[in-house]
Design a protein around this motif. Structure first.
Motif, short mmCIF file in Angstrom:
data_model
loop_
_atom_site.label_atom_id
_atom_site.label_comp_id
_atom_site.label_asym_id
_atom_site.label_seq_id
_atom_site.Cartn_x
_atom_site.Cartn_y
_atom_site.Cartn_z
N GLU A 74 -11.59 -21.06 -0.46
CA GLU A 74 -12.36 -21.23 0.76
C GLU A 74 -11.51 -20.64 1.88
N ILE A 75 -11.89 -19.45 2.35
CA ILE A 75 -11.06 -18.73 3.32
C ILE A 75 -11.28 -19.21 4.75
N THR A 107 -2.38 -6.33 14.28
CA THR A 107 -3.82 -6.26 14.57
C THR A 107 -4.49 -7.63 14.62
N GLY A 108 -3.86 -8.63 14.01
CA GLY A 108 -4.46 -9.96 13.95
C GLY A 108 -5.35 -10.18 12.74
N VAL A 109 -5.49 -9.16 11.90
CA VAL A 109 -6.29 -9.29 10.69
C VAL A 109 -5.44 -9.98 9.62
N GLY A 110 -6.07 -10.88 8.88
CA GLY A 110 -5.38 -11.56 7.80
C GLY A 110 -5.72 -10.94 6.46
N ARG A 111 -5.07 -11.45 5.43
CA ARG A 111 -5.35 -10.95 4.07
C ARG A 111 -5.23 -12.12 3.11
N VAL A 112 -6.12 -12.12 2.12
CA VAL A 112 -6.04 -13.08 1.02
C VAL A 112 -6.05 -12.27 -0.28
N ILE A 113 -5.14 -12.63 -1.18
CA ILE A 113 -5.04 -11.97 -2.48
C ILE A 113 -5.44 -12.98 -3.55
N LEU A 114 -6.43 -12.61 -4.35
CA LEU A 114 -6.90 -13.48 -5.43
C LEU A 114 -6.77 -12.76 -6.76
N ASP A 115 -6.34 -13.48 -7.77
CA ASP A 115 -6.34 -12.96 -9.13
C ASP A 115 -7.73 -13.14 -9.72
N GLU A 116 -8.04 -12.38 -10.75
CA GLU A 116 -9.34 -12.49 -11.40
C GLU A 116 -9.58 -13.94 -11.81
N GLY A 117 -10.77 -14.43 -11.47
CA GLY A 117 -11.14 -15.80 -11.79
C GLY A 117 -10.78 -16.82 -10.72
N GLU A 118 -9.97 -16.42 -9.75
CA GLU A 118 -9.59 -17.34 -8.67
C GLU A 118 -10.65 -17.36 -7.57
N GLU A 119 -10.71 -18.48 -6.87
CA GLU A 119 -11.57 -18.58 -5.69
C GLU A 119 -10.83 -19.35 -4.61
N MET A 165 -10.76 -12.41 11.11
CA MET A 165 -11.12 -11.46 10.06
C MET A 165 -10.06 -11.48 8.97
N LEU A 166 -10.54 -11.42 7.72
CA LEU A 166 -9.66 -11.35 6.56
C LEU A 166 -10.05 -10.18 5.68
#
Length: 155
Positions: free
Chosen positions: A96-97, A82-94, A66-67
Motif C-alpha cells: 500500500e504505497i 525532484t521530490g519523486v519517490g520510488r518503490v521496488i517490489l519483487d514479483e508477487g509482492e504488494e 508521486m512514486l
C-alpha cells in the motif's frame, strides 16, 4: 547510491489542465503527462516493461505525491532533488504505497494498481510510458463513470 531501493516522496506541485496533468518537481522543473486520463474504476494492469508513475493529489488538487514503481533507471540523487519517490517490489509482492492505493508486482514485469480515491482523499493518477508511448489513467468511483456515460447518451 543504488537505483534498487525505496525512496520516500516529497510534495510536488500539480496542475490539472484540459490537455494533461503537469507536475512541478521540488527543483522547479515541470513535466506534462499528455492527454485526458482514461477512467479506471477497479484495477489497472500495466503492460510488461513499461514505466509506472503513480500520482496522488491532495484534496485541493494543487499538490500531491508521486512514486515511480520498480524504476531501475533513475538515480537516488535525481529522485531526492525532484521530490519523486520510488518503490521496488519483487514479483508477487504488494504494498500500500498511499492510503487507499496498492501496487502489486505481477509476473512478466507487469504492475497491478488498485485505488480508492475516497480513501486516498484526492485524485489518483497512473502514468504508464516507455520511449514510444504514454498512457494516462485516473481512478474514479463507479458512479462517476456511469454519470459520464449517461451524459454522453443524452447528447
Amino acid at each position: 547510491m543504488s537505483a534498487r531501493n525505496d525512496v520516500p516522496p516529497d510534495t510536488v506541485g500539480v496542475d490539472l489542465l484540459d490537455h494533461g496533468v503537469e507536475v512541478e518537481y521540488t527543483d522547479g522543473r515541470t513535466t506534462l503527462y499528455r492527454g485526458v486520463p482514461e477512467p479506471v474504476t477497479d484495477t489497472l494492469t500495466t503492460p510488461p516493461k513499461k514505466e509506472t508513475h503513480v500520482l496522488v493529489t491532495d484534496p485541493t488538487e494543487t499538490e500531491g505525491v508521486m512514486l515511480y514503481v520498480n524504476d531501475l533507471k533513475t538515480h537516488d540523487d535525481v529522485l531526492d532533488s525532484t521530490g519523486v519517490g520510488r518503490v521496488i517490489l519483487d514479483e508477487g509482492e504488494e504494498e500500500e504505497i498511499f492510503p487507499g492505493v496498492t501496487v502489486r508486482r505481477l509476473g512478466g514485469m507487469r504492475n497491478e494498481i488498485e485505488a480508492d480515491p475516497a480513501v486516498a482523499r484526492g485524485r489518483v493518477f497512473v502514468f504508464v510510458e516507455d520511449d514510444w508511448s504514454e498512457s494516462s489513467y485516473e481512478f474514479v468511483a463507479e458512479d462517476a463513470v456511469d454519470d459520464t456515460d449517461a451524459d454522453a447518451n443524452e447528447a
